[in-house]
Scaffold this active site. Structure first.
Site, short mmCIF file in Angstrom:
data_model
loop_
_atom_site.label_atom_id
_atom_site.label_comp_id
_atom_site.label_asym_id
_atom_site.label_seq_id
_atom_site.Cartn_x
_atom_site.Cartn_y
_atom_site.Cartn_z
N THR A 35 -18.99 -44.96 -41.60
CA THR A 35 -18.04 -45.56 -42.27
C THR A 35 -18.18 -46.97 -42.74
O THR A 35 -17.27 -47.15 -43.82
CB THR A 35 -16.89 -45.74 -40.94
N GLY A 122 -37.89 -44.56 -35.73
CA GLY A 122 -37.33 -43.13 -36.12
C GLY A 122 -36.35 -42.76 -35.03
O GLY A 122 -35.91 -41.61 -35.28
N GLY A 124 -33.48 -43.93 -34.85
CA GLY A 124 -32.12 -44.45 -35.27
C GLY A 124 -31.62 -45.50 -34.67
O GLY A 124 -30.22 -45.84 -34.46
N SER A 128 -35.87 -50.64 -38.62
CA SER A 128 -36.18 -51.26 -40.05
C SER A 128 -35.17 -52.48 -40.25
O SER A 128 -35.53 -53.59 -40.68
CB SER A 128 -35.89 -50.30 -41.18
N GLU A 160 -33.32 -53.04 -48.05
CA GLU A 160 -33.31 -51.71 -47.86
C GLU A 160 -33.08 -50.91 -48.95
O GLU A 160 -33.59 -49.83 -49.42
CB GLU A 160 -32.38 -51.51 -46.73
N ASP A 172 -26.17 -52.19 -39.70
CA ASP A 172 -27.34 -52.49 -38.93
C ASP A 172 -27.80 -53.81 -38.91
O ASP A 172 -28.02 -54.45 -37.93
CB ASP A 172 -28.33 -51.40 -39.44
#
Ligand code: GLA
Length: 385
Positions: A35, A122, A124, A128, A160, A172
């Site tokens: 979203t 990795g 999730g 990063s 990013e 994030d």
């Protein structure tokens, strides 16, 4: 590793002591998936694991990047800070330096930087974003640039986009910059207005289940979803002027959705509009202590991400579906970008052991993969140690 160990590693790597140590966390999103880049709501919390950055100014015309998690060492001349590397983990912190340069900051000397992180890679859980935000926070402090936390999140997001080539939303990086212990962040991703909502749940834990699936959300599949939502917005604009899908209520969407002639874009849009509503409803439910409702909305979110957004895959589906069968599980869904990575579940204390044992065994039987489970500790956002 604790801070003392990290300082020793720094001294061993650079032959001098670090001047400062910074930390930024990973995140888990409770509800509100895909979203953020649609101008909608998200509800993430920062975790107690994250990324540490140690540094000192080096008086040289180069920035040196080392990581205890990665083999490559990069030395970047100050006049090359805006150039992306072909392939290196250092693109994440370097991309942040580039954003500082783009904001008019002139670097007169370099830094010796050492990174270490304990967010599973990795999974999730935004390793990063943690790396980007810790770099932005550290530079902001070192250079006295006084960007606020929302701006640091935007710097991370731009890094990013431009250096990792993922057109991500703001969730994030925002969660990593603004997290607060024992709270989730109810964030409007259009205005960046946010509210911290307490998540101290009596007798209930937030359990993260790592699928260890080899399928990661690659930038291709992610950017494709972003493009499909854009197409839906373009087609809807023929009948209703709008910038973001999140501007539509479900009722209004149903009235005008036939304007979306592309069937895939239609499904993507239906997920987004429904997910924004579920997120608002879930936060309301949490505030009045209606965890049952919150859990039902989490489950519905997973189903929509599976059927309409198509970002789950067999491993995440197996993990969520097995969780739904366990008594004492209030709700369970995939979290983050999708494909591989983790699910997040609300589980009653007395059901935690059964969950780990039963869901673990059934998941492994179905997929052949060994899962891992963590009880989430909701921590603070970026800080100097
Ligand atoms: C990734 C992105 C976020 C968000 C989620 C899905 O984590 O980085 O911006 O879009 O996927 O909700």
């Amino acid at each position: 590793m604790n801070t003392e160990d990290l300082k020793k590693s720094y001294a061993a790597a650079y032959g001098q002591a670090a001047e400062a140590v910074y930390f930024a966390p990973g995140r888990v999103n409770l509800i509100g998936e895909h979203t953020d880049y649609n101008g909608g709501y998200v509800f993430p919390c920062a975790l107690s694991f994250g990324t540490y950055l140690l540094l000192r100014k080096n008086g040289k015309p180069t920035v040196n990047f080392r990581s205890l998690n990665q083999p490559e060492i990069e030395s970047i001349p100050l006049d090359k800070l805006t150039e992306r590397l072909e392939k290196s983990w250092a693109n994440y912190p370097l991309g942040v330096f580039a954003q500082f340069v783009k904001r008019g900051i002139v670097f007169t000397e370099g830094f010796d930087i050492l990174i270490w992180g304990n967010v599973p890679n990795g999974a999730g859980l935004s390793s990063s974003a943690a790396l980007e935000v810790v770099t932005a926070y550290a530079l902001n402090d070192q250079l006295k640039t006084e960007f606020d936390r929302a701006e640091l999140a935007k710097i991370g997001q731009k890094a990013e986009h431009e250096f990792a080539l993922v057109n991500c939303g703001i969730m994030d990086q925002f969660a990593s910059a603004n997290g607060k212990k024992d709270h989730a962040i109810f964030l409007n991703c259009d205005t960046l207005a946010f509210e911290l909502v307490p998540v101290k749940l009596d007798g209930v834990k937030v359990l993260i289940s790592n699928t260890h699936s080899p399928h990661k959300l690659d930038s291709g599949a992610y950017n494709q979803r972003v493009a499909e939502c854009k197409l839906a917005v373009e087609q809807l604009n023929n009948v209703h002027p709008l910038k973001y899908l999140a501007e539509l209520t479900e009722a209004r969407f149903n009235e005008i959705s036939s304007a979306i002639t592309d069937p895939v874009a239609f499904k993507r849009a239906r997920h987004v509009v429904g997910e924004v509503q579920r997120t608002t409803d879930a936060v309301e439910a949490l505030k009045v202590g209606n965890l049952t409702k919150f859990g039902q909305l989490m489950n519905a979110s997973h189903v929509s991400l599976r059927d309409d957004y198509e970002v789950t895959g067999p491993e995440l589906d197996a993990m969520a579906e097995e969780a739904w069968k366990i008594e004492g599980v209030i709700g369970s869904r995939m979290t983050g970008g999708g494909f591989g990575g983790c699910t997040v579940s609300l589980v009653k204390d007395e059901a935690i052991d059964t969950f780990i044992e039963k869901v673990g065994a059934r998941y492994e039987a179905k997929t052949g993969l060994k899962p891992e489970f963590y009880i989430a500790e909701i921590g603070d956002g970026a800080k100097k140690m």
